[in-house]
Design a protein around this motif. Structure first.
Motif, PDB file in Angstrom:
ATOM      1  N   TYR A 138       0.828  -1.197   0.000  1.00  0.00           N
ATOM      2  CA  TYR A 138       0.000   0.000   0.000  1.00  0.00           C
ATOM      3  C   TYR A 138       0.869   1.256   0.000  1.00  0.00           C
ATOM      4  O   TYR A 138       1.767   1.394   0.843  1.00  0.00           O
ATOM      5  N   GLU A 174      -9.237  -4.186   8.722  1.00  0.00           N
ATOM      6  CA  GLU A 174      -9.618  -2.792   8.952  1.00  0.00           C
ATOM      7  C   GLU A 174     -10.652  -2.711  10.067  1.00  0.00           C
ATOM      8  O   GLU A 174     -11.571  -3.524  10.140  1.00  0.00           O
ATOM      9  N   GLU A 185      -7.813   7.191   6.391  1.00  0.00           N
ATOM     10  CA  GLU A 185      -8.756   6.251   5.788  1.00  0.00           C
ATOM     11  C   GLU A 185     -10.177   6.515   6.307  1.00  0.00           C
ATOM     12  O   GLU A 185     -10.364   7.185   7.323  1.00  0.00           O
ATOM     13  N   ASP A 186     -11.157   5.958   5.614  1.00  0.00           N
ATOM     14  CA  ASP A 186     -12.559   6.124   6.007  1.00  0.00           C
ATOM     15  C   ASP A 186     -12.874   5.107   7.107  1.00  0.00           C
ATOM     16  O   ASP A 186     -13.403   4.019   6.844  1.00  0.00           O
TER      17      ASP A 186
END
Length: 222
Positions: A138, A174, A185-186
């Protein structure tokens, strides 16, 4: 009564796992840098709270003393993203990476070394919390991911060297946490830490063989 030491126990996965183990009757020692949040979790779980930074050798020594009467489970959960916003690996200051390694790799190893004699005696277990960033590429996650990759290989070798101790390195996936939010991040779209904690509780209670586990896979094999 079994005893567990959980680092990073004031919020997120650490708090959720403390709640799971407390319901199972475990005696808990928890640590975190935020003493106020840590005290709230201690009140919820009946845990012994010891605030401090796992990167501090004096604090680690205090944790080891707190479980000198016997330890059945060490959970190395405390970790840091490093600098945020997270830079690309080509621009990551080496000193910042060293700080990330101090918390995410060296502190867990030092705690393992401090409690390993007791874990051998009680045929205990070590749960090192890792990440898919340890094995995926990532962008901007290079510093954090590199530290988690090091923790995974450390765990892998430790499992080979310590046949009487269960050694697990687990990717919780996550989660809706402050850490994920800090990474940009969401987090609101991610599941709560309680889901991963329930899966990891199954790993602990079943005493599965040493190895790498994903919380998503554990949840799917009830």
């Amino acid at each position: 009564m079994k005893t567990a030491l959980i680092t990073g126990g004031s919020r997120g996965l650490g708090r959720a796992l403390a709640l799971e183990l407390a319901r199972d009757g475990w005696n808990l020692v928890i640590d975190a840098r935020d003493s106020t949040a840590l005290a709230a979790v201690a009140e919820e779980t009946g845990a012994t709270a010891i605030s401090g930074d796992v990167a501090d050798p004096a604090h680690r020594a205090e944790l080891v003393r707190a479980v000198s009467g016997g330890l059945d489970l060490l959970v190395n959960n405390a970790s840091t993203l490093g600098p945020t916003p997270m830079p690309r690996i080509g621009a990551l200051p080496v000193d910042d990476l060293a700080g990330t390694f101090a918390t995410n790799v060296l502190a867990p190893l030092a705690l393992i070394q401090g409690v390993l004699p007791g874990l051998r005696e009680r045929r205990g277990a070590i749960l090192n919390i890792t990440s898919d960033a340890a094995v995926e590429n990532y962008e901007t996650w290079g510093g954090y991911g590199t530290s988690k990759a090091a923790l995974e290989q450390l765990s892998n070798v430790l499992a080979a060297e310590e046949p009487d101790v269960a050694v697990w390195w687990a990717d919780p996936g996550e989660m809706n946490t402050a850490m994920l939010r800090a990474a940009g991040e969401d987090a609101d779209a991610a599941p709560p830490p309680a889901e991963a904690a329930a899966a990891l509780r199954r790993l602990i209670s079943d005493r599965r063989p040493s190895g790498r586990y994903r919380a998503a896979d554990l949840a799917a094999t009830r």
